[in-house]
Motif scaffolding. Structure first.
Motif, PDB file in Angstrom:
ATOM      1  N   GLU A   1     -10.479   3.771   6.707  1.00 22.88           N
ATOM      2  CA  GLU A   1     -10.364   3.039   5.446  1.00 22.88           C
ATOM      3  C   GLU A   1      -9.106   3.870   4.923  1.00 22.88           C
ATOM      4  O   GLU A   1      -8.246   2.801   4.450  1.00 22.88           O
ATOM      5  N   VAL A   2      -8.841   5.004   4.989  1.00 25.86           N
ATOM      6  CA  VAL A   2      -7.586   5.703   4.339  1.00 25.86           C
ATOM      7  C   VAL A   2      -6.395   5.041   5.049  1.00 25.86           C
ATOM      8  O   VAL A   2      -5.207   4.766   4.421  1.00 25.86           O
ATOM      9  N   HIS A   3      -6.253   4.916   6.221  1.00 25.82           N
ATOM     10  CA  HIS A   3      -5.026   4.215   7.090  1.00 25.82           C
ATOM     11  C   HIS A   3      -5.173   3.105   6.730  1.00 25.82           C
ATOM     12  O   HIS A   3      -3.897   2.383   6.492  1.00 25.82           O
ATOM     13  N   CYS A   4      -6.041   2.001   6.635  1.00 20.63           N
ATOM     14  CA  CYS A   4      -5.858   0.661   5.885  1.00 20.63           C
ATOM     15  C   CYS A   4      -5.217   0.705   4.390  1.00 20.63           C
ATOM     16  O   CYS A   4      -4.367   0.052   4.213  1.00 20.63           O
ATOM     17  N   ILE A   5      -5.855   1.640   3.576  1.00 19.68           N
ATOM     18  CA  ILE A   5      -5.108   1.761   2.331  1.00 19.68           C
ATOM     19  C   ILE A   5      -3.623   1.998   2.600  1.00 19.68           C
ATOM     20  O   ILE A   5      -2.860   1.432   1.708  1.00 19.68           O
ATOM     21  N   GLU A   6      -3.299   3.135   3.371  1.00 20.07           N
ATOM     22  CA  GLU A   6      -1.859   3.543   3.594  1.00 20.07           C
ATOM     23  C   GLU A   6      -1.017   2.161   3.817  1.00 20.07           C
ATOM     24  O   GLU A   6      -0.039   2.089   3.356  1.00 20.07           O
ATOM     25  N   TYR A   7      -1.588   1.486   4.869  1.00 19.85           N
ATOM     26  CA  TYR A   7      -0.785   0.320   5.506  1.00 19.85           C
ATOM     27  C   TYR A   7      -0.555  -0.684   4.520  1.00 19.85           C
ATOM     28  O   TYR A   7       0.426  -1.391   4.166  1.00 19.85           O
ATOM     29  N   ILE A   8      -1.795  -1.115   3.722  1.00 26.15           N
ATOM     30  CA  ILE A   8      -1.571  -2.084   2.648  1.00 26.15           C
ATOM     31  C   ILE A   8      -0.547  -1.453   1.216  1.00 26.15           C
ATOM     32  O   ILE A   8       0.097  -2.280   0.823  1.00 26.15           O
ATOM     33  N   GLY A   9      -0.522  -0.288   0.929  1.00 24.59           N
ATOM     34  CA  GLY A   9       0.095   0.437   0.244  1.00 24.59           C
ATOM     35  C   GLY A   9       1.588   0.353   0.382  1.00 24.59           C
ATOM     36  O   GLY A   9       2.451   0.268  -0.318  1.00 24.59           O
ATOM     37  N   ARG A  10       1.910   0.196   1.689  1.00 20.08           N
ATOM     38  CA  ARG A  10       3.196   0.214   2.076  1.00 20.08           C
ATOM     39  C   ARG A  10       3.753  -1.056   2.361  1.00 20.08           C
ATOM     40  O   ARG A  10       5.344  -1.242   2.666  1.00 20.08           O
ATOM     41  N   ASN A  11       3.110  -2.017   2.628  1.00 15.92           N
ATOM     42  CA  ASN A  11       3.567  -3.367   3.160  1.00 15.92           C
ATOM     43  C   ASN A  11       3.064  -4.583   2.019  1.00 15.92           C
ATOM     44  O   ASN A  11       1.912  -4.391   1.659  1.00 15.92           O
ATOM     45  N   VAL A  12       3.849  -5.506   1.969  1.00 17.50           N
ATOM     46  CA  VAL A  12       3.538  -6.648   0.769  1.00 17.50           C
ATOM     47  C   VAL A  12       2.993  -7.805   1.831  1.00 17.50           C
ATOM     48  O   VAL A  12       3.093  -7.850   2.835  1.00 17.50           O
TER      49      VAL A  12
END
Length: 155
Positions: free
Chosen positions: A37-48
């Motif tokens: 979940e945290v890594h999914c949040i990280e990816y979403i936070g870094r990518n549009v």
């Protein structure tokens, strides 16, 4: 053990040790969130304009598995979905304010871990970095080709 085996064992050991060292601090600081979940949040936070397909490709997971993760994250209030006015078919994800907080905590932890490990990286020359980067890129290309050969489609 030959050099190839030494390299592969070294990579595994490095990964296992960093995961173990970082695990306790991550779990303490990000209670209630699984690593995926945290890594999914990280990816979403870094990518549009993240969608299920992009997330599945990035994490080498099925779209069904990513859908489950994103539904949990929506339920927890850390991401929300949206559609573009010109494309009502595709669903995208972005962080909520709560999601941005989780993202920032995770980023700060990574900075802390980088600072901890800085003593090693300060000793590495540019040539050594270039060599390591080249190896990793070549190995990644090889693995991408092997994945294609096996016809693995993540859907």
């Amino acid at each position: 053990m030959n050099k190839e085996e030494q390299v592969m064992m070294g990579f595994r050991d490095l990964l296992n040790k960093t995961v173990w060292l970082n695990k306790f601090k991550m779990e303490e600081s990000l209670k209630g969130y699984k690593s995926s979940e945290v890594h999914c949040i990280e990816y979403i936070g870094r990518n549009v304009d993240c969608n299920v397909t992009k997330l599945a490709e990035y994490f080498y997971m099925t779209r069904g598995a990513i859908s489950k993760v994103t539904k949990k994250l929506i339920k927890k209030g850390v991401i929300e979905n949206y559609q573009k006015p010109d494309n009502k078919k595709e669903i995208y994800f972005r962080l909520t304010e709560q999601g941005k907080t989780v993202y920032n905590i995770h980023e700060e932890l990574h900075k802390e871990f980088q600072e901890r490990d800085k003593v090693v990286f300060e000793q590495v020359t540019d040539e050594q970095f270039d060599s390591m980067i080249s190896f990793v890129e070549n190995y990644n290309r090889h693995l991408d080709e092997e994945i294609k050969k096996q016809g693995i489609i993540l859907k």
